[in-house]
Scaffold this active site. Structure first.
Site, PDB file in Angstrom:
ATOM      1  CD  GLU A   1      -4.714  -6.164  -7.920  1.00  0.00           C
ATOM      2  OE1 GLU A   1      -4.237  -5.104  -7.530  1.00  0.00           O
ATOM      3  OE2 GLU A   1      -5.182  -7.028  -7.153  1.00  0.00           O
TER       4      GLU A   1
ATOM      5  CB  THR B   1      -4.377  -8.861   7.434  1.00  0.00           C
ATOM      6  OG1 THR B   1      -3.792  -8.463   6.210  1.00  0.00           O
ATOM      7  CG2 THR B   1      -3.945 -10.275   7.773  1.00  0.00           C
TER       8      THR B   1
END
Ligand code: DMJ
Length: 448
Positions: free
Chosen positions: A332, A437
């Site tokens: 990506e 996270t």
């Protein structure tokens, strides 16, 4: 060597997709990748924050090291069962990690990577020295919360407690609520969580009345927004993530209400159905008008939130777009304009979010397409990010030119999520924890 490779490739091809054999094969491959990356750190950057494998050296974030890579890597070592590497990292951490340093640090990054890594290490390993280090660090960072609004400053000196950086953003305000909350639970001292939550609520109270969205930058002293761009990308991302995860980890009903309000704003004003797929774009936080159609590697985290929120329908739609973005060039790009599918920023920092979101979908649906995509993603990292002596980031996915550096989250997150597709149930279960996270698992041990 060539014969050996031939043997390995032939082995992979004869295994049925998703079979126990294939999972064992891939789990071993991911562990081998982790060991190779760790060996590069050991050889070229021992005692520093991060490694530059091509130039065979290391670097620090600040004037002195904070052992970013070993601390961030530890929870992955535990999950992968890498006993030798755990011993090495532990020795380095307990002999060298000391926060009594005249360093001005970025509170958010240090909280999610180092405090989160230490707390998770404590829960996984049981050594109380991890918890003591985490609490020492937290105490040194607490002055950030002493602003007129309760919104934390961005920067703090670890020795003097001097704060700076009143222009901050929701992510750096809220994305350490899990870390301070877990510390409160483990030490029995509620003040860590309470101070942090005050900042989270202060930002929430300043959300736009029409859209229920927050903006990109806010002044911690005045509470005024200085940038009203609303999106799911860097500067905002984990603010929303921690509302949901904070509710799930601590059962805090205020957070549940805040998450439910914000997610409606996100669905109404940021979600964007286009010919190219289902995305989340940018909008003006006050009016909700679309301001850009840029989506990036960081925004992919939201797929995992949709899964945790049991919105599998939107998670699937989003993942179809994410996987399309990944497959355009075989890795990506950092930023994409989804209106015309053009790359806006082509670098790949070996980030985890696309792999993470796809993994959550695999976990919750058991749809083999997500398992297959997990393999594709890991194979792409093997192919493009691997060097003779380690792993690096990519300068541009259109050329696959290598970028001689490696963030610590490659150890904490990227390889951990890759491993989880293939890990045996006894090594890890997503249903038994909440991942921060930075992919450090937190367990509700305080309920046991
Ligand atoms: C990590 O440090 C964390 O996942 C953070 O929330 C976002 N940026 C990196 C990974 O991309």
């Amino acid at each position: 060597m060539a014969l050996y490779l031939l043997f390995i490739c032939a082995g992979a091809q004869t295994m049925a997709p998703g079979s126990v054999d294939e999972k064992e094969f891939y789990a071993e491959k991911v562990k081998t990748a982790f060991r190779k990356a760790w060996n590069a750190y050991k050889e070229y950057a021992w005692g520093l924050d991060a490694v530059n494998p091509i130039s065979q050296k290391g670097h620090n974030w600040y004037a002195e090291p904070l052992l970013m890579t070993p601390v961030d890597a530890y929870s992955t070592m535990c999950i992968m069962g890498l006993e030798e590497e755990k011993k090495e990292a532990k020795e380095l951490i307990f002999n060298n990690l000391n926060f009594d340093k005249d360093l001005e640090i970025q509170q958010f990054e240090i909280a999610i990577r180092i405090m989160g890594g230490l707390l998770s290490a404590y829960q996984l390993d049981g050594d109380p020295r991890f918890l003591a280090l985490a609490e020492d660090l937290a105490k040194r960072m607490m002055p950030v919360f002493e602003s007129p609004t309760g919104i934390p400053y961005r920067l703090v000196n670890l020795r003097t407690g001097k704060v700076r950086g009143e222009i901050t953003n929701p992510c750096e305000v809220g994305s350490m609520l899990l870390e301070y909350g877990v510390l409160s639970k483990l030490t029995g001292k509620p003040e860590y969580y309470e101070k942090c939550k005050r900042g989270v609520v202060a930002v929430y109270d300043r959300r736009a009345p029409k859209t229920n969205l927050v903006g990109t930058n806010i002044n911690a002293e005045t509470g005024e927004w200085t940038n009203k761009d609303a999106h799911l990308s860097g500067c905002i991302d984990a603010y929303y993530e921690y509302l949901l995860k904070g509710w799930l980890l601590f059962g805090d009903k205020d957070l549940k209400k805040m998450w439910n309000t914000c997610k409606k704003g996100i669905a109404s004003y940021l979600a964007d159905e286009q010919e190219s797929g289902f995305w989340y774009g940018h909008a003006d936080m006050e009016t909700g008008e679309r301001t850009s159609t840029i989506f990036g590697a960081l925004d992919c985290f939201y797929g995992a939130c949709l899964c945790l929120d049991k919105n599998i329908k939107d998670a699937r739609k989003l993942q179809a777009s994410i996987n399309r973005m990944w497959n355009m060039h075989g890795l990506e790009p950092e930023l994409l304009d989804y209106k015309n599918m053009s790359v806006v920023a082509g670098y790949y920092m070996a980030r985890p979010e696309a792999i993470e979101a796809n993994y959550y979908l695999w976990h919750y649906t058991k749809d083999p397409q997500y398992y297959e995509m997990g393999k594709t993603m890991f194979d792409a990292i093997e192919k493009h990010c691997q060097t003779d002596n380690g792993y690096v980031q990519i300068n541009d996915v259109r050329t696959m030119e290598k970028w001689d550096t490696l963030e610590s989250f490659f150890f904490a997150e990227t390889l951990k999520y890759c491993y989880l597709y293939f890990a045996p149930e006894e090594a890890f279960s997503l249903d038994r924890c909440i991942l921060n996270t930075e992919a450090h698992p937190f367990f509700k041990t305080w309920l046991d």
